[in-house]
Design an enzyme around this catalytic site. Structure first.
Site, PDB file in Angstrom:
ATOM      1  N   ARG A 297      72.341   7.864  22.806  1.00  0.00           N
ATOM      2  CA  ARG A 297      72.574   8.253  21.414  1.00  0.00           C
ATOM      3  C   ARG A 297      73.655   9.318  21.383  1.00  0.00           C
ATOM      4  O   ARG A 297      74.131   9.782  22.420  1.00  0.00           O
ATOM      5  CB  ARG A 297      71.298   8.835  20.808  1.00  0.00           C
TER       6      ARG A 297
ATOM      7  N   LYS B 252      63.199   7.445  30.843  1.00  0.00           N
ATOM      8  CA  LYS B 252      63.609   8.222  32.012  1.00  0.00           C
ATOM      9  C   LYS B 252      63.173   7.545  33.312  1.00  0.00           C
ATOM     10  O   LYS B 252      63.852   7.626  34.338  1.00  0.00           O
ATOM     11  CB  LYS B 252      63.047   9.633  31.925  1.00  0.00           C
TER      12      LYS B 252
ATOM     13  N   GLU C 149      58.666  15.856  38.315  1.00  0.00           N
ATOM     14  CA  GLU C 149      59.747  16.033  39.278  1.00  0.00           C
ATOM     15  C   GLU C 149      59.668  17.399  39.942  1.00  0.00           C
ATOM     16  O   GLU C 149      59.100  18.345  39.387  1.00  0.00           O
ATOM     17  CB  GLU C 149      61.110  15.913  38.586  1.00  0.00           C
TER      18      GLU C 149
END
Length: 658
Positions: free
Chosen positions: A294, A119, A203
């Site tokens: 994926r 990420k 975040e």
């Protein structure tokens, strides 16, 4: 160059392994399953052409052991390995090891996995490509002190998440500084356990948000397309439970911008298989969230509205085939909704519900698809994710799809364990959901217990059915005086009594046989009988269809309007609250002890964290309900405990002071 694949090993389990096998079989490709101790009799093992034993039930000793999986592929002479989702699916080291061993890895190139699988790196690339991102911290320094300092700079509320994976593992919302350090430590622990990496991202948490993702598909010839969006906003503990497409809130302008942003990222990576670009959407604006390199759990939603078999194309791309379809030729056809059935108890804070599925049957409808990984008689293990099945409904309109899904959920029979089946029905029936007016906090404000608890009428119907079954079984087993009716006794005015429990509440039922059975529940009296020709219970002249499975002292029932209810003659699992009031803290389910925070003789305060345990890949905290002294500690980290195991014993402080 095209290299024909003729045998694929699926390095996964459950429903996704079964789903991959279907595409393989359609393409004439042989399949290889892998399994652990817990999965010896699992459906995916049964469905494969070949199956290889990996090892112990713990994922680290089986499904996460790269060398064992590659050895299994070598042993069975597979051409390729498909990782499914979860486990090693976004592990660049595994992809590289697979290719170095001479096998085709069915997924994107290692470069894409390394960059977008993290990420942190994904966010940096998104910023470089001018894709909007959420403010936050994704630095290299991961010590707790630094993370706390950076979090305080961003401001509350915060979202903590694992850099190395998804599925809600290692994810926490933190609303004040007092919760911060504990949540960081626990997120690190959960992330390390699930992904082998405890790197975190922090975040700013966007409150009024929706979760919308774009399906992308690229090949090894430079062709990249998107297959539109999936709305994944309805979530529980950061795991999606309902997905749909098209999104009920996107207009064509925002849809085009979001899809274009996803393609920009994919092209920057030279992406060459199936993947998903996830965004947070709020009030007409969207922000990059992450890229999943994926196949997604919810991929069937896209397949339903595009008529494209994503797994088939994963395989074709992996063997070198070119995507021939052009972007302008693709369109969304109708509406599709997916619901995930989990082995969990909504009435008990969604606690995992491992155990035996005594009966599993699926609804029959041409607009319904089941991606299931279970069967009747299967033992659901505490070692893995609680996902049992996905149901996908399609319709010409959104309401058609919703109504078809509700019908199918009501007709699906999963008896023997607890599931979220009824909660899904109630969510789909909710007027706010049907209007498309929801966000990621929708379930937080939902009165779950009120919605999924059995009504008085349903409770009575279940008690009557079980009482009649018990009465008939008593008659069937009687060895003497078989001609006498049930409940006959010297004082023939006195009825027979049964004691049952439903959702922790005790019920006394009186039953007496006349022309019909007379049944008393509290102040209410009913006349009832069981149909001799069908599975129906007739109560006060109305016939209700039912299915019943009996396991020892437990009766599992299915009714059309209430698909799952358990009537027991005793507690299924020990009542943790009762035992805690006496000082004993017992395991309410099979679990693994992660951490013990106290020691024998220690003085503790009410609300203090005693230990952390894990079941079905989710960690749970056990807190003290009283002030006291730790009298006994009967478990240690890493220990597997069964339901009912006494883990701790605490003597109340007022008793120790006497």
């Amino acid at each position: 160059m095209t290299k024909k694949i003729s045998r694929i090993l699926v390095a996964n389990r459950g429903e996704i392994a079964c789903r991959i096998f279907k595409s393989c079989q359609k393409m004439g490709i042989e399949t290889v399953a892998v399994f652990s101790d817990a999965d010896r009799d699992a459906l995916h093992v049964e469905k494969a052409d070949l199956a290889v034993y990996l090892g112990e039930s713990e994922a680290s000793k089986s499904y996460l052991d790269m060398d064992k999986i590659i050895a299994a592929a070598r042993k069975t002479k597979a051409d390729a390995i498909h990782p499914g989702y979860g486990f090693l699916s976004e592990n660049a080291e595994f992809a590289k090891k697979t290719e170095d061993a001479g096998f085709i890895f069915i997924g994107p190139n290692t470069n894409s996995i390394e960059k977008m699988g993290s990420k942190k790196l994904a966010k940096e690339i998104a910023e470089r490509e001018k894709v909007p991102v959420i403010p936050g911290y994704n630095g290299k320094n991961q010590d707790i002190k630094t993370l706390v300092e950076e979090a305080l700079k961003i401001g509350f509320p915060l979202l903590i998440k694992a850099s190395a994976g998804g599925g809600g593992k290692g994810m926490r919302i933190v609303r004040d500084k007092h919760q911060l350090e504990d949540n960081l430590l626990q997120a690190k622990s959960e992330s390390k356990s699930a992904f082998g990496n405890d790197t975190l991202i922090i975040e700013k948490y966007i409150e009024d948000a929706r979760h919308i993702e774009i399906q992308i598909l690229g090949d090894k010839h430079g062709n990249i397309i998107h297959l539109f969006e999936r709305e994944c906003t309805i979530q529980r503990r950061y795991q999606k439970i309902i997905e749909e497409s098209p999104s009920p809130v996107l207009d064509e302008t925002v849809r085009e911008k979001m899809c274009s942003a996803a393609l920009k990222l994919a092209k920057a990576l030279k992406y060459d298989n199936a993947g998903t670009v996830e965004f947070v959407y709020s009030q007409g604006e969207f922000y990059f969230l992450e890229v999943n390199t994926r196949l997604q759990v919810e991929h069937p939603v896209t397949e339903a509205i595009t008529d494209i078999d994503l797994i088939e194309w994963q395989i074709r791309i992996a063997q070198g085939d070119e995507i021939k379809v052009k972007q302008e030729e693709l369109q969304q056809k109708g509406y599709a909704i997916e619901c995930r059935i989990y082995a969990e108890d909504p009435l008990n804070n969604f606690m995992p519900s491992p155990g035996k599925i005594s009966l599993w049957t699926q609804a029959e409808n041409e607009n319904i698809r089941y991606d299931a990984g279970v069967k009747s008689g299967e033992q659901i293990s505490p070692f893995y994710d609680p996902l049992l099945c996905k149901i996908i409904a399609k319709g010409n309109t959104r309401m058609e799809a919703i109504n078809t899904m509700i019908y199918s959920l009501k007709q699906t029979k999963c008896l023997g364990i607890k599931t979220n089946q009824l909660l899904l029905i109630k969510l789909l029936e909710d007027s706010q959901f049907q209007a498309g007016e929801y966000n990621t906090k929708f379930l937080d404000s939902y009165d779950i217990k009120e919605k999924v608890k059995a009504s008085k009428e349903t409770t009575a119907l279940a008690l009557i059915t079980v009482s009649l079954k018990s009465a008939e079984e008593t008659l069937r087993k009687r060895q003497l005086l078989k001609e006498l009716p049930f409940s006959w006794r010297n004082n023939f005015y006195k009825p027979t009594s049964f004691q049952f429990t439903i959702d922790g509440e005790e019920h006394s039922v009186s039953i007496k046989k006349k022309d019909l059975y007379e049944i008393g529940i509290g102040k209410d009296c009913y006349q009832a009988e069981l149909s001799k020709s069908s599975s129906k219970v007739i109560v006060d002249g109305i016939a209700y269809s039912y299915t019943l499975v009996e396991e020892k002292d437990e009766f599992f029932l299915h009714f059309a309007e209430f698909p799952q209810i358990c009537v027991i003659k005793g507690e299924r699992f020990p009542d943790v609250q009762k035992s805690e009031s006496e000082g004993a803290y017992t395991a309410g389910m099979p679990a693994t002890v992660v951490k013990v925070n106290v020691s024998k003789g220690e003085k503790i305060k009410k609300g203090q964290l005693l230990l952390i345990f894990s079941s079905m890949k989710m960690e749970q905290n056990l807190y003290a309900h009283i002030d006291g002294i730790v009298d006994e500690v009967n478990v240690k980290p890493g220990e597997q405990v069964d339901a009912g195991k006494e883990m701790l014993r605490i003597t109340p402080l007022n008793k120790t002071e006497k």
